[in-house]
Enzyme design. Structure first.
Site, mmCIF file in Angstrom:
data_model
loop_
_atom_site.group_PDB
_atom_site.id
_atom_site.type_symbol
_atom_site.label_atom_id
_atom_site.label_comp_id
_atom_site.label_asym_id
_atom_site.label_seq_id
_atom_site.Cartn_x
_atom_site.Cartn_y
_atom_site.Cartn_z
ATOM 1 N N HIS A 176 0.831 -1.209 0.000
ATOM 2 C CA HIS A 176 0.000 0.000 0.000
ATOM 3 C C HIS A 176 0.865 1.258 0.000
ATOM 4 O O HIS A 176 0.537 2.255 0.632
ATOM 5 C CB HIS A 176 -1.004 -0.016 1.159
ATOM 6 C CG HIS A 176 -2.073 -1.049 0.937
ATOM 7 N ND1 HIS A 176 -3.141 -0.836 0.081
ATOM 8 C CD2 HIS A 176 -2.213 -2.310 1.400
ATOM 9 C CE1 HIS A 176 -3.901 -1.924 0.059
ATOM 10 N NE2 HIS A 176 -3.351 -2.841 0.833
ATOM 11 N N ASP A 215 2.516 1.834 -3.266
ATOM 12 C CA ASP A 215 2.781 2.118 -4.688
ATOM 13 C C ASP A 215 1.932 3.255 -5.236
ATOM 14 O O ASP A 215 2.411 4.080 -6.015
ATOM 15 C CB ASP A 215 2.677 0.850 -5.570
ATOM 16 C CG ASP A 215 1.333 0.150 -5.561
ATOM 17 O OD1 ASP A 215 0.468 0.493 -4.727
ATOM 18 O OD2 ASP A 215 1.144 -0.769 -6.403
ATOM 19 N N GLY A 270 -6.972 -15.711 -7.497
ATOM 20 C CA GLY A 270 -7.652 -14.926 -6.465
ATOM 21 C C GLY A 270 -7.038 -15.063 -5.090
ATOM 22 O O GLY A 270 -7.701 -14.815 -4.082
ATOM 23 N N SER A 272 -1.367 -12.084 -7.705
ATOM 24 C CA SER A 272 -1.432 -11.376 -8.987
ATOM 25 C C SER A 272 -1.709 -12.266 -10.187
ATOM 26 O O SER A 272 -1.116 -12.084 -11.260
ATOM 27 C CB SER A 272 -0.158 -10.551 -9.228
ATOM 28 O OG SER A 272 -0.077 -9.526 -8.299
ATOM 29 N N ASP A 307 2.289 -4.662 -9.147
ATOM 30 C CA ASP A 307 2.160 -6.034 -9.632
ATOM 31 C C ASP A 307 2.610 -6.139 -11.089
ATOM 32 O O ASP A 307 3.397 -7.010 -11.463
ATOM 33 C CB ASP A 307 0.704 -6.513 -9.513
ATOM 34 C CG ASP A 307 0.171 -6.345 -8.104
ATOM 35 O OD1 ASP A 307 0.987 -6.229 -7.178
ATOM 36 O OD2 ASP A 307 -1.062 -6.325 -7.941
HETATM 37 C C1 GLA Z 1 -2.668 -4.841 -4.873
HETATM 38 C C2 GLA Z 1 -2.482 -3.767 -5.950
HETATM 39 C C3 GLA Z 1 -1.075 -3.202 -5.905
HETATM 40 C C4 GLA Z 1 -0.674 -2.777 -4.503
HETATM 41 C C5 GLA Z 1 -1.003 -3.857 -3.491
HETATM 42 C C6 GLA Z 1 -0.760 -3.410 -2.076
HETATM 43 O O1 GLA Z 1 -1.874 -5.945 -5.164
HETATM 44 O O2 GLA Z 1 -2.756 -4.289 -7.230
HETATM 45 O O3 GLA Z 1 -0.964 -2.121 -6.816
HETATM 46 O O4 GLA Z 1 -1.280 -1.559 -4.155
HETATM 47 O O5 GLA Z 1 -2.341 -4.317 -3.601
HETATM 48 O O6 GLA Z 1 0.589 -3.178 -1.862
#
Ligand code: GLA
Length: 335
Positions: free
Chosen positions: A16, A18, A99, A103, A145
């Site tokens: 949290h 990025d 899920g 990613s 990601d």
């Molecule tokens: C998800 C989002 C990322 C990032 C993370 C938390 O994976 O896709 O962009 O914000 O949450 O770090």
């Protein structure tokens, strides 16, 4: 025939951060989505070993978020952003749990873009797929990601400065296991994520870019919730730098402490953990031979990641816990 391999990712530290131009240290893993197929005239049509329904997307798709089945939205998001001249027909298989917060959707997006002949730098590929993800899911996600999956290199984590988008490859020390453990399915992830993005924007309206802020600045934020969110982001950016330094000197105690602190901050100040994830992370962190553990990714469930001495968590491995290694990013394997 074109074959594309596109890995999942696990974030070692820096969650949290990025979407406020902060620092992250994810790594592309040895679990991947494979897409095999050939160019086709007028649409993208994919089957999947894991999905009952075919994803069919017209090249002039305007509303990828309305497509069904669910996974077609991600394919559609890429088509809508990329506007390829030619379609693709192929089959998808994956070893990324779907899920689970590793990613799987970003891996699919990059695979589709490369199969459709995307030309550009890894950063441009990641930016396009980030827009595709946002369009498909309606979640205002950051770039971590997609950029990790675009730029990963075997044996390395990817330190990303999400403001400049500069990437520094960080060797993952040998003689250490990176273990990913599935906790539970994510709940409320979409709406709560957007709320956190908005809370960070409120913090920045009060004290300027969180990337440049110091912890003491947060005392100028009146709203206690927003203040706590800012505290997480500012402290997490610092932890990412300290963690890289600890890895470089093989300081397992410091690296582990930083992971544990990161989890505590996500739980208390950012409120993206759940009681079950907290229990899982403590169990992992307390096990003999474990350096540290934390929830990884967007939160509200998903997976935990632990660093440990080789074999220390072998008793835990199975259907929902895996040792992962740093792999190469998404690429065309054969054409
Ligand atoms: C998800 C989002 C990322 C990032 C993370 C938390 O994976 O896709 O962009 O914000 O949450 O770090």
């Amino acid at each position: 025939m074109i074959t594309v391999r596109s890995p999942g990712r696990v974030n070692l530290i820096g969650d949290h951060t990025d979407y406020t131009g902060g620092l992250v240290l994810p790594m592309a893993i040895d679990r991947a989505t494979m897409l095999v197929g050939s160019p086709a005239a007028d649409r993208v049509e994919l089957t999947s070993a894991d999905q009952a329904d075919v994803a069919r997307v017209e090249l002039d798709v305007r509303h990828p978020e309305r497509l069904t089945p669910q996974w077609a939205k991600y394919v559609g998001g890429v088509v809508a952003e990329m506007r390829p001249a030619q379609g693709f027909a192929g089959h998808v298989t994956t070893t990324i749990p779907i899920g689970a917060g590793l990613s799987s959707s970003a891996a699919l997006e990059l695979a589709v873009a490369l199969a459709l002949g995307f030309e550009g730098t890894p950063t441009q590929l990641a930016q396009m797929c980030q827009r595709a993800e946002q369009r498909a899911s309606g979640v205002p996600c950051g770039i971590m990601d997609q950029l990790c999956i675009a730029a990963g290199q075997i044996g390395h984590a990817t330190f990303i400065d999400c403001r400049s988008l500069e990437i520094t490859l960080v060797p993952v020390p040998e003689h250490l296991d990176v273990v990913v453990v599935f906790g539970h399915s994510r709940t409320l992830a979409g709406s709560e994520y957007a709320t956190r993005v908005a809370e960070c924007a409120a913090a920045e309206a009060a004290i300027g870019p969180l990337r440049d802020a110091r912890l003491v600045d947060t005392t100028h934020i009146d709203d206690w919730t927003v203040r706590a969110r800012a505290r997480h982001v500012i402290s997490e950016n610092a932890r990412v730098l300290e963690f890289c330094a600890a890895l470089a000197t093989n300081d397992r105690f410091e690296a582990g402490r930083l992971m544990n602190d990161s989890h505590a901050s996500l739980a208390a100040d950012y409120e993206t953990s759940t009681p079950r994830m907290d229990a899982l992370v403590s169990e992992l962190a307390d096990a003999p031979g474990v350096w540290g553990a934390r929830m990884t990714g967007g939160g509200f469930g998903g997976c935990a990641v632990a660093l440990c001495e080789p074999g220390a968590l072998d008793h835990r491995l199975g259907d929902s816990a895996w040792v992962v290694t740093a792999s190469n990013g998404a690429h065309v394997v054969a054409e």
